[in-house]
Design a protein around this motif. Structure first.
Motif, mmCIF file in Angstrom:
data_model
loop_
_atom_site.group_PDB
_atom_site.id
_atom_site.type_symbol
_atom_site.label_atom_id
_atom_site.label_comp_id
_atom_site.label_asym_id
_atom_site.label_seq_id
_atom_site.Cartn_x
_atom_site.Cartn_y
_atom_site.Cartn_z
ATOM 1 N N ILE A 82 0.837 -1.211 0.000
ATOM 2 C CA ILE A 82 0.000 0.000 0.000
ATOM 3 C C ILE A 82 0.868 1.255 0.000
ATOM 4 O O ILE A 82 0.558 2.244 -0.673
ATOM 5 N N ALA A 83 1.968 1.219 0.758
ATOM 6 C CA ALA A 83 2.862 2.379 0.803
ATOM 7 C C ALA A 83 3.390 2.709 -0.587
ATOM 8 O O ALA A 83 3.440 3.877 -0.994
ATOM 9 N N ILE A 84 3.771 1.692 -1.347
ATOM 10 C CA ILE A 84 4.274 1.924 -2.699
ATOM 11 C C ILE A 84 3.138 2.383 -3.611
ATOM 12 O O ILE A 84 3.299 3.309 -4.425
ATOM 13 N N ALA A 85 1.961 1.757 -3.490
ATOM 14 C CA ALA A 85 0.822 2.117 -4.339
ATOM 15 C C ALA A 85 0.432 3.574 -4.163
ATOM 16 O O ALA A 85 0.086 4.268 -5.126
ATOM 17 N N HIS A 86 0.479 4.079 -2.926
ATOM 18 C CA HIS A 86 0.068 5.456 -2.658
ATOM 19 C C HIS A 86 1.224 6.446 -2.796
ATOM 20 O O HIS A 86 1.005 7.613 -3.092
ATOM 21 N N GLY A 87 2.449 5.976 -2.560
ATOM 22 C CA GLY A 87 3.579 6.895 -2.540
ATOM 23 C C GLY A 87 4.292 7.070 -3.859
ATOM 24 O O GLY A 87 4.810 8.147 -4.151
ATOM 25 N N ALA A 88 4.311 6.019 -4.691
ATOM 26 C CA ALA A 88 5.125 6.072 -5.904
ATOM 27 C C ALA A 88 4.533 6.959 -6.989
ATOM 28 O O ALA A 88 5.207 7.283 -7.959
ATOM 29 N N VAL A 89 3.275 7.342 -6.857
ATOM 30 C CA VAL A 89 2.664 8.302 -7.778
ATOM 31 C C VAL A 89 2.618 9.657 -7.069
ATOM 32 O O VAL A 89 2.103 9.775 -5.959
ATOM 33 N N ASP A 90 3.176 10.677 -7.710
ATOM 34 C CA ASP A 90 3.310 11.992 -7.068
ATOM 35 C C ASP A 90 4.123 11.872 -5.783
ATOM 36 O O ASP A 90 3.732 12.349 -4.715
ATOM 37 N N ALA A 91 5.269 11.223 -5.917
ATOM 38 C CA ALA A 91 6.072 10.916 -4.738
ATOM 39 C C ALA A 91 6.668 12.144 -4.065
ATOM 40 O O ALA A 91 7.236 12.047 -2.987
ATOM 41 N N GLN A 92 6.543 13.322 -4.708
ATOM 42 C CA GLN A 92 7.174 14.502 -4.141
ATOM 43 C C GLN A 92 6.409 15.097 -2.970
ATOM 44 O O GLN A 92 6.916 15.961 -2.270
ATOM 45 N N PRO A 106 5.647 -1.686 -12.665
ATOM 46 C CA PRO A 106 6.576 -0.580 -12.939
ATOM 47 C C PRO A 106 6.845 0.282 -11.708
ATOM 48 O O PRO A 106 7.991 0.670 -11.450
ATOM 49 N N HIS A 107 5.799 0.596 -10.950
ATOM 50 C CA HIS A 107 5.974 1.432 -9.756
ATOM 51 C C HIS A 107 6.849 0.713 -8.731
ATOM 52 O O HIS A 107 7.723 1.320 -8.097
ATOM 53 N N LEU A 153 7.812 6.103 -14.237
ATOM 54 C CA LEU A 153 9.067 6.815 -14.019
ATOM 55 C C LEU A 153 8.849 8.324 -13.961
ATOM 56 O O LEU A 153 9.366 9.015 -13.081
ATOM 57 N N PHE A 154 8.053 8.854 -14.888
ATOM 58 C CA PHE A 154 7.812 10.293 -14.918
ATOM 59 C C PHE A 154 7.009 10.748 -13.704
ATOM 60 O O PHE A 154 7.229 11.843 -13.185
ATOM 61 N N LEU A 155 6.072 9.930 -13.234
ATOM 62 C CA LEU A 155 5.259 10.316 -12.078
ATOM 63 C C LEU A 155 6.022 10.147 -10.775
ATOM 64 O O LEU A 155 5.707 10.776 -9.769
ATOM 65 N N PHE A 156 7.021 9.272 -10.773
ATOM 66 C CA PHE A 156 7.802 9.063 -9.552
ATOM 67 C C PHE A 156 8.706 10.258 -9.272
ATOM 68 O O PHE A 156 8.901 10.643 -8.123
ATOM 69 N N ARG A 157 9.272 10.843 -10.325
ATOM 70 C CA ARG A 157 10.175 11.979 -10.134
ATOM 71 C C ARG A 157 9.396 13.203 -9.663
ATOM 72 O O ARG A 157 8.298 13.481 -10.155
ATOM 73 N N ALA A 158 9.977 13.925 -8.721
ATOM 74 C CA ALA A 158 9.330 15.124 -8.188
ATOM 75 C C ALA A 158 9.040 16.115 -9.304
ATOM 76 O O ALA A 158 9.845 16.296 -10.228
ATOM 77 N N ARG A 174 5.489 14.640 -18.470
ATOM 78 C CA ARG A 174 4.912 14.201 -17.201
ATOM 79 C C ARG A 174 3.424 14.536 -17.135
ATOM 80 O O ARG A 174 2.614 13.737 -16.646
ATOM 81 N N ARG A 175 3.072 15.721 -17.633
ATOM 82 C CA ARG A 175 1.669 16.118 -17.621
ATOM 83 C C ARG A 175 0.825 15.166 -18.476
ATOM 84 O O ARG A 175 -0.298 14.796 -18.097
ATOM 85 N N ALA A 176 1.370 14.754 -19.615
ATOM 86 C CA ALA A 176 0.649 13.825 -20.486
ATOM 87 C C ALA A 176 0.485 12.468 -19.809
ATOM 88 O O ALA A 176 -0.588 11.850 -19.863
ATOM 89 N N PHE A 177 1.543 11.997 -19.165
ATOM 90 C CA PHE A 177 1.460 10.714 -18.461
ATOM 91 C C PHE A 177 0.511 10.808 -17.266
ATOM 92 O O PHE A 177 -0.211 9.852 -16.948
#
Length: 460
Positions: free
Chosen positions: A211-221, A255-256, A295-300, A312-315
């Motif tokens: 769950i931590a990865i599912a919620h954190g890896a998207v918009d991780a910043q 991927p996440h 990858l694009f969503l993981f980066r701040a 990133r916006r498109a993804f």
């Protein structure tokens, strides 16, 4: 540096990095995300283990954030108890799960909001309890609208002054249905616990990791507490790796997971089995586009260039479309009943000279179900959206949305209205609602940009 200080498996490196951060950073410039990680690092290295000159200031931050966490938990206590007594199963996740397992850990894990997953069938009861207890959705919709919307959302934030903050989730993972075998498996493996006087369920350690990865890896910043949670679970040897692999495959999270595990292994010396990492990486790259999205969503967001920021916006939009598809599938597929208004002139219209209000009854004649509605928001002076709801006393009909692109001049908008045939025109109300999320203590600027705006109306 703070992520390394709080989460790196090599304690000597973590301690040295904490000292480096303290020596090179202005405390006054530390963000809320920095402070959260500093609390985690301070909990890992108390005064008895690491002597540092700034200990007094760090302890002050710890006490401040601990106090805010206690206030948030205390504010949620009555409604949590009410839901528990009403027989609503509640799965607590993220910081709330850590608190439920060990309330003494609050000083080391900030929990300013309470994250709860509920079964969609319980959503009406949860809304009733929140409304009765005086909570409000942070984005400003009415409870009549929320009831009509149903569980057409993944997560929704509710607030109650002075510090109450609860996130209600209709499912655990954004992009799969609540009936997905992985989701139901998390519920089945959860164990009962007592939390703020309520009976709740806490996910098993491997599921907390997932769950931590599912919620954190998207918009991780937004914050990185989830990374610290993950590395601590790994360090404690509490991960069932075969179960983890099975779950992330079912949740389409390969991927996440590949990116998150790779970061933990490379940057934080986490002891991830080599065969697990190799297997996840191999399967994740089978879909190049999905891997690039992760990858694009993981980066701040603020680390992207102009070009990669556009990608990133498109993804991000691609990701949101998948969430919306699941949201619609979770309900009866009906639309949100939001209609756009268009700008018009006010010449020749009779607004009755009335003072602007936030809510009023529509002045309709008996049997008048179709008409032109004109709304005058006045001269707001800032580009913004305006949201109106049309409801009866006990039923949501639809929302109206108008975007004032410039904020200059008088904002007047119109829409053609057709009410349902079973509606009594004498009981139709129009109400201005906030146009975006408002914090518990909104500033004048917040209210100007997102607050409910007084209006006048005319029936054309």
């Amino acid at each position: 540096m703070l992520i390394i200080a709080a989460a790196c498996a090599n304690e000597a490196r973590a301690a040295a990095t904490l000292r480096q951060w303290l020596a090179t950073t202005d405390f006054d410039a530390a963000t809320f995300a920095d402070q959260r990680l500093l609390v985690r690092a301070a909990d890992r290295f108390p005064a008895s283990r690491l002597a540092i000159h700034e200990r007094g200031r760090i302890d002050g931050i710890v006490r401040m954030l601990w106090s805010k966490s206690r206030l948030a938990l205390k504010g949620a206590e009555p409604v949590l108890r009410a839901l528990s007594e009403a027989g609503v199963p509640m799965l607590v996740i993220k910081g709330a799960a850590q608190s439920a397992l060990d309330m003494a850990s609050l000083k080391g894990r900030i929990a300013h909001d309470i994250d709860i997953v509920i079964h969609p069938d319980d959503y009406p009861r949860v809304l009733d309890e929140l409304e009765t207890a005086g909570w409000r959705p942070d984005h400003g919709a009415s409870f009549l609208y929320l009831k009509a919307l149903g569980t057409r959302f993944h997560g929704m934030n509710f607030l109650k002054p002075p510090a109450g903050d609860i996130d209600i989730h209709s499912r655990i993972c954004r992009t799969v249905s609540h009936t997905n075998p992985a989701e139901t498996g998390i519920w089945e493996r959860a164990r009962a616990a007592s939390f703020m006087g309520a009976r709740v369920l806490v996910p098993a350690p491997t599921d907390l990791f997932t769950i931590a990865i599912a919620h954190g890896a998207v918009d991780a910043q937004h914050h990185c507490d989830w990374i610290v949670d993950c590395t601590r679970l790994i360090g404690e040897g509490r991960i069932d790796w075969p179960l983890f692999l099975k779950t992330i495959r079912s949740l389409n999270m390969l991927p996440h997971a590949a990116i998150a595990l790779g970061y933990m292994e490379k940057a934080l010396d986490a002891a991830i089995p080599a065969e697990v990492l190799a297997e996840v990486r191999h399967e994740a790259r089978a879909s190049r586009l999905t891997y690039l999205e992760a990858l694009f969503l993981f980066r701040a967001r603020d680390t992207h260039s102009i070009i990669s920021g556009l990608a990133r916006r498109a993804f991000k939009q691609r990701h949101l479309e998948r969430i919306r598809a699941v949201n619609v599938a979770e309900t009866d597929g009906t639309s949100k009943r939001t209609r756009k208004m268009r700008r018009t002139g006010a010449t020749g219209l009779d607004f009755g000279g009335a003072e602007p209000v936030l809510i009023r009854r529509l002045p309709l004649d008996a049997g008048q179900l179709r008409f032109g509605l004109v709304v005058d928001f006045g001269n707001v002076g800032v580009a913004r959206r305006h949201i109106l709801e049309v409801n009866t006393s006990d039923r949501h009909l639809f929302r109206l949305k108008f975007r004032d692109m410039t904020g200059r001049g008088r904002a007047v908008a119109t829409a053609a209205i057709a009410l349902p045939d079973d509606i009594d025109p004498a009981d139709v109300w129009i109400e201005s609602r906030p146009a975006g999320p408002l914090p518990l203590r909104p500033s004048p600027e917040d209210l100007r940009k997102f607050g409910a705006m007084p209006f006048r109306i005319a029936i054309a």
